[in-house]
Scaffold this motif. Structure first.
Motif, PDB file in Angstrom:
ATOM      1  N   ALA A 150       0.829  -1.204   0.000  1.00  0.00           N
ATOM      2  CA  ALA A 150       0.000   0.000   0.000  1.00  0.00           C
ATOM      3  C   ALA A 150       0.861   1.251   0.000  1.00  0.00           C
ATOM      4  O   ALA A 150       0.498   2.278  -0.597  1.00  0.00           O
ATOM      5  N   ARG A 151       2.016   1.186   0.663  1.00  0.00           N
ATOM      6  CA  ARG A 151       2.880   2.370   0.753  1.00  0.00           C
ATOM      7  C   ARG A 151       3.672   2.615  -0.531  1.00  0.00           C
ATOM      8  O   ARG A 151       3.878   3.769  -0.927  1.00  0.00           O
ATOM      9  N   VAL A 152       4.119   1.543  -1.177  1.00  0.00           N
ATOM     10  CA  VAL A 152       4.973   1.737  -2.351  1.00  0.00           C
ATOM     11  C   VAL A 152       4.167   1.861  -3.644  1.00  0.00           C
ATOM     12  O   VAL A 152       4.699   2.306  -4.665  1.00  0.00           O
ATOM     13  N   GLY A 153       2.901   1.480  -3.622  1.00  0.00           N
ATOM     14  CA  GLY A 153       2.053   1.673  -4.798  1.00  0.00           C
ATOM     15  C   GLY A 153       2.539   0.910  -6.019  1.00  0.00           C
ATOM     16  O   GLY A 153       2.850  -0.286  -5.955  1.00  0.00           O
ATOM     17  N   ALA A 154       2.648   1.615  -7.132  1.00  0.00           N
ATOM     18  CA  ALA A 154       2.981   0.981  -8.414  1.00  0.00           C
ATOM     19  C   ALA A 154       4.481   0.839  -8.645  1.00  0.00           C
ATOM     20  O   ALA A 154       4.885   0.321  -9.700  1.00  0.00           O
ATOM     21  N   TRP A 155       5.307   1.245  -7.684  1.00  0.00           N
ATOM     22  CA  TRP A 155       6.750   1.221  -7.921  1.00  0.00           C
ATOM     23  C   TRP A 155       7.303  -0.168  -8.241  1.00  0.00           C
ATOM     24  O   TRP A 155       8.141  -0.310  -9.153  1.00  0.00           O
ATOM     25  N   PRO A 156       6.894  -1.229  -7.559  1.00  0.00           N
ATOM     26  CA  PRO A 156       7.430  -2.546  -7.949  1.00  0.00           C
ATOM     27  C   PRO A 156       7.133  -2.890  -9.404  1.00  0.00           C
ATOM     28  O   PRO A 156       8.001  -3.457 -10.098  1.00  0.00           O
ATOM     29  N   GLU A 157       5.948  -2.557  -9.864  1.00  0.00           N
ATOM     30  CA  GLU A 157       5.607  -2.851 -11.258  1.00  0.00           C
ATOM     31  C   GLU A 157       6.477  -2.047 -12.216  1.00  0.00           C
ATOM     32  O   GLU A 157       6.971  -2.582 -13.220  1.00  0.00           O
ATOM     33  N   TRP A 158       6.691  -0.770 -11.908  1.00  0.00           N
ATOM     34  CA  TRP A 158       7.506   0.059 -12.798  1.00  0.00           C
ATOM     35  C   TRP A 158       8.959  -0.411 -12.813  1.00  0.00           C
ATOM     36  O   TRP A 158       9.601  -0.436 -13.874  1.00  0.00           O
ATOM     37  N   VAL A 159       9.483  -0.780 -11.648  1.00  0.00           N
ATOM     38  CA  VAL A 159      10.879  -1.240 -11.587  1.00  0.00           C
ATOM     39  C   VAL A 159      11.046  -2.539 -12.372  1.00  0.00           C
ATOM     40  O   VAL A 159      11.992  -2.689 -13.169  1.00  0.00           O
ATOM     41  N   LEU A 160      10.139  -3.485 -12.161  1.00  0.00           N
ATOM     42  CA  LEU A 160      10.233  -4.760 -12.869  1.00  0.00           C
ATOM     43  C   LEU A 160      10.019  -4.581 -14.369  1.00  0.00           C
ATOM     44  O   LEU A 160      10.699  -5.222 -15.188  1.00  0.00           O
ATOM     45  N   THR A 161       9.106  -3.692 -14.734  1.00  0.00           N
ATOM     46  CA  THR A 161       8.892  -3.410 -16.158  1.00  0.00           C
ATOM     47  C   THR A 161      10.145  -2.804 -16.780  1.00  0.00           C
ATOM     48  O   THR A 161      10.551  -3.170 -17.891  1.00  0.00           O
ATOM     49  N   ALA A 162      10.778  -1.881 -16.045  1.00  0.00           N
ATOM     50  CA  ALA A 162      12.005  -1.264 -16.546  1.00  0.00           C
ATOM     51  C   ALA A 162      13.111  -2.300 -16.726  1.00  0.00           C
ATOM     52  O   ALA A 162      13.876  -2.251 -17.697  1.00  0.00           O
ATOM     53  N   LEU A 163      13.197  -3.275 -15.819  1.00  0.00           N
ATOM     54  CA  LEU A 163      14.197  -4.337 -15.960  1.00  0.00           C
ATOM     55  C   LEU A 163      13.954  -5.145 -17.233  1.00  0.00           C
ATOM     56  O   LEU A 163      14.891  -5.448 -17.986  1.00  0.00           O
ATOM     57  N   GLY A 164      12.692  -5.507 -17.463  1.00  0.00           N
ATOM     58  CA  GLY A 164      12.379  -6.290 -18.658  1.00  0.00           C
ATOM     59  C   GLY A 164      12.635  -5.529 -19.936  1.00  0.00           C
ATOM     60  O   GLY A 164      13.265  -6.047 -20.874  1.00  0.00           O
ATOM     61  N   VAL A 165      12.151  -4.284 -19.994  1.00  0.00           N
ATOM     62  CA  VAL A 165      12.350  -3.465 -21.192  1.00  0.00           C
ATOM     63  C   VAL A 165      13.837  -3.172 -21.395  1.00  0.00           C
ATOM     64  O   VAL A 165      14.344  -3.184 -22.519  1.00  0.00           O
ATOM     65  N   GLY A 166      14.540  -2.939 -20.292  1.00  0.00           N
ATOM     66  CA  GLY A 166      15.978  -2.685 -20.388  1.00  0.00           C
ATOM     67  C   GLY A 166      16.724  -3.864 -20.970  1.00  0.00           C
ATOM     68  O   GLY A 166      17.680  -3.688 -21.750  1.00  0.00           O
ATOM     69  N   ALA A 167      16.306  -5.079 -20.612  1.00  0.00           N
ATOM     70  CA  ALA A 167      16.955  -6.270 -21.164  1.00  0.00           C
ATOM     71  C   ALA A 167      16.758  -6.347 -22.675  1.00  0.00           C
ATOM     72  O   ALA A 167      17.688  -6.680 -23.424  1.00  0.00           O
ATOM     73  N   VAL A 168      15.543  -6.039 -23.127  1.00  0.00           N
ATOM     74  CA  VAL A 168      15.283  -6.045 -24.572  1.00  0.00           C
ATOM     75  C   VAL A 168      16.141  -5.002 -25.270  1.00  0.00           C
ATOM     76  O   VAL A 168      16.758  -5.270 -26.315  1.00  0.00           O
ATOM     77  N   LEU A 169      16.201  -3.803 -24.701  1.00  0.00           N
ATOM     78  CA  LEU A 169      17.011  -2.738 -25.310  1.00  0.00           C
ATOM     79  C   LEU A 169      18.489  -3.105 -25.332  1.00  0.00           C
ATOM     80  O   LEU A 169      19.211  -2.742 -26.277  1.00  0.00           O
TER      81      LEU A 169
END
Length: 562
Positions: A512-531
């Motif tokens: 509840a405190r961190v909100g959407a941050w885990p999703e954004w961080v994990l998404t950035a990791l995945g997209v970063g790997a593709v890039l």
């Protein structure tokens, strides 16, 4: 040597698309990969409510990772599409019960296209170091995209929603549904790494040193696959337990499931009967209270569509709700269809006080496209005239669903809104001490839609450490404890009422405190790997093209001099 380094060392080189294997095995391997992708999608479907084999969810990411290993991007797209179709077609079969196969198949294909992108991305990143990690992050990225675009997205079928109970469930309290999806996917991709390492050990049986290295890699991958659910199990230890009454002052809450005369799309034609059913069930509950059989409720929850007659415009409907509220002597949260604004109608929850009548309201913020409104109606009518079953478009609300009832703050979301992280997060951030999901499942018959939606509600209870009340017109209504366990529930298409004391909690989970941050961080990791794969490849291609052009120009200059 790490598992991913060993996999990278021994992975076979990709075969050029234009050069079939001399022994003719390429078509056989293409078919085998396709069958593996399809099997993985179908097995993943079995993990969801209806079958409830939640452990099988890890086999979906495992199978797709194995199928896309060592293939080109285009074949990865195909394998992802096959996987998605094998998963979504049975999972979403309830969408076609009363409207025919076209909307069901169209939605299934649309959702599968996102998995096609995932398959292509997995093919691109399969040779990277630590590829199981990047692959799991790509699952989260794919779900994030699918849950937002187009028209606000459709997040049904996320890996997390197969884990209403089990070793991964508690992770929802630490990183929300995205962390649960990541954990399921990481377990699966680690299993895939173990299979690949064991396969190499089999091939290297005549080379003891290489075989020993492959076996070590396999052991490490198995340890990684087992470590994730172990961490999830340990993550449950400091969380709220299964008691409804611990954690804060209690309110006595009544849930009324009035039922409908019959299932189907003609639900709206039965709207007076549905309203009367909920009034009658509430009056019966009031008689039980008067007889001392059940406790006097502080508040009562009716479901979505319990009054499809606008009580602001129809005096008879308003009088019926008044009678019910006065009989039970408690405010009722009424799910109503209200006229306006303008040419629109609104899916609205109304707090109906026994003394003062209608008060605070919440209007559904995420109406369902093609079901509650039709974007680009003339375009979609070209494919199916079923769009005209939606006679008037619902407007989207603009305020968070926090409502004051009986001295407490209720966080209300309506029907499919429970699938959207941000909409539930908003009501908890707004001070909700319990969650209410008002829903109408009458249009989906005796299908898996209701159990699938209930599983989402159970995960939300864990994610936010709140008790959850689910009120449905025709089932499944339920009261869910903060650990996700179901304390009370109803059957489909039967009247039901139940009363429970529920603690009003103000503690907040990490999620509840961190909100959407885990999703954004994990998404950035995945997209970063593709890039990390695509950008160097594009640069190499550009550099090769430049060198080729330079050689041509040099040849022309030399020829001119000659």
């Amino acid at each position: 040597m790490t598992v991913s380094e060993s996999a990278e060392r021994d992975a076979p080189a990709p075969t050029p698309a234009a050069a079939p294997e001399p022994d003719g095995r390429r078509p056989v391997r293409w078919v085998a990969r396709t069958l593996l992708a399809a099997a993985g999608g179908f097995v993943m479907f079995l993990a969801f409510p209806g079958w409830d084999l939640s452990t099988l969810a890890v086999l979906g990411p495992a199978a797709l990772s194995l199928a896309t290993r060592g293939v080109r991007f285009r074949l990865g797209l195909w394998l992802g599409l096959v996987h998605g179709l094998a998963f979504f077609t049975p999972l979403l079969s309830w969408t076609g019960i009363y409207v025919g196969s076209f909307p069901w198949l169209a939605l299934s294909v649309t959702e599968a296209l996102y998995v096609a992108l995932l398959g292509g991305a997995l093919a691109l990143t399969a040779r990277m170091r630590a590829w199981p990690l990047w692959a799991a992050a790509l699952w989260v990225a794919d779900e994030a995209l699918r849950g937002r675009w187009p028209f606000g997205g459709f997040p049904w079928g996320r890996l997390a929603f197969s884990q209403a109970e089990g070793p991964f469930t508690a992770l929802a309290a630490w990183g929300g549904a995205p962390l649960v999806s990541f954990a399921v996917a990481l377990t699966g991709t680690s299993l895939a790494a173990a299979v690949l390492a064991l396969s190499r050990a089999w091939r290297d049986s005549s080379e003891p040193e290489r075989r020993a290295g492959s076996l070590r890699a396999a052991a490490l991958a198995v340890v990684a696959a087992l470590a994730v659910p172990v961490v999830g199990t340990l993550a449950a230890l400091p969380l709220a337990g299964g008691s409804l009454t611990e954690g804060g002052p209690t309110r006595t809450v009544a849930v009324v499931q009035g039922n409908v005369p019959r299932a189907g799309l003609d639900f709206n034609e039965q709207r007076r009967a549905v309203l009367d059913n909920h009034v009658s069930r509430t009056q019966e509950l009031a008689a039980q209270v008067a007889a001392g059989e059940v406790a006097q409720p502080d508040l009562v929850v009716w479901p979505e569509n319990s009054s499809d007659i606008d009580p602001y415009l129809n005096a008879d409907a308003a009088a019926a709700i008044d009678r019910a509220a006065r009989a039970i002597d408690a405010p009722i949260l009424v799910g109503a269809v209200v006229s306006g604004p303008g040419r629109f109608i609104s899916n609205t929850a109304i707090v109906w006080d026994p003394v003062t009548g209608p008060g605070q309201t919440y209007t559904k913020r995420h109406p369902v496209p093609m079901a509650e409104y039709v974007p680009y109606r003339s375009f979609f009518r070209f494919f199916s005239d079923k769009v005209d079953l939606v006679r008037a478009d619902f407007a989207a609300g603009d305020r968070v669903g926090t409502l004051d009832m009986a001295g407490t703050t209720v966080g209300d979301v309506i029907c499919f809104e429970v699938a959207y992280d941000g909409l539930v997060q908003d009501v908890v951030a707004g001070g909700a001490s319990m969650l209410v999901i008002q829903t109408n499942n009458a249009t989906f018959g005796f299908s898996d839609e209701s159990p699938q939606q209930l599983a989402m509600s159970r995960l939300r209870a864990v994610e936010f450490g709140r008790s959850v009340v689910v009120a449905s017109t025709s089932g499944i209504s339920a009261v869910i404890a903060p650990d996700g366990s179901v304390v009370r529930s109803s059957d489909l298409f039967v009247p039901a009422t139940f009363v429970e004391d529920i603690a009003q909690r103000d503690q907040t989970t990490v999620a509840a405190r961190v909100g959407a941050w885990p999703e954004w961080v994990l998404t950035a990791l995945g997209v970063g790997a593709v890039l990390a794969v695509v950008v160097p490849a594009v640069r190499r291609r550009g550099a090769g093209s430049t060198r080729g052009t330079s050689r041509v120009e040099e040849g022309r200059t030399t020829k001119g001099r000659a």
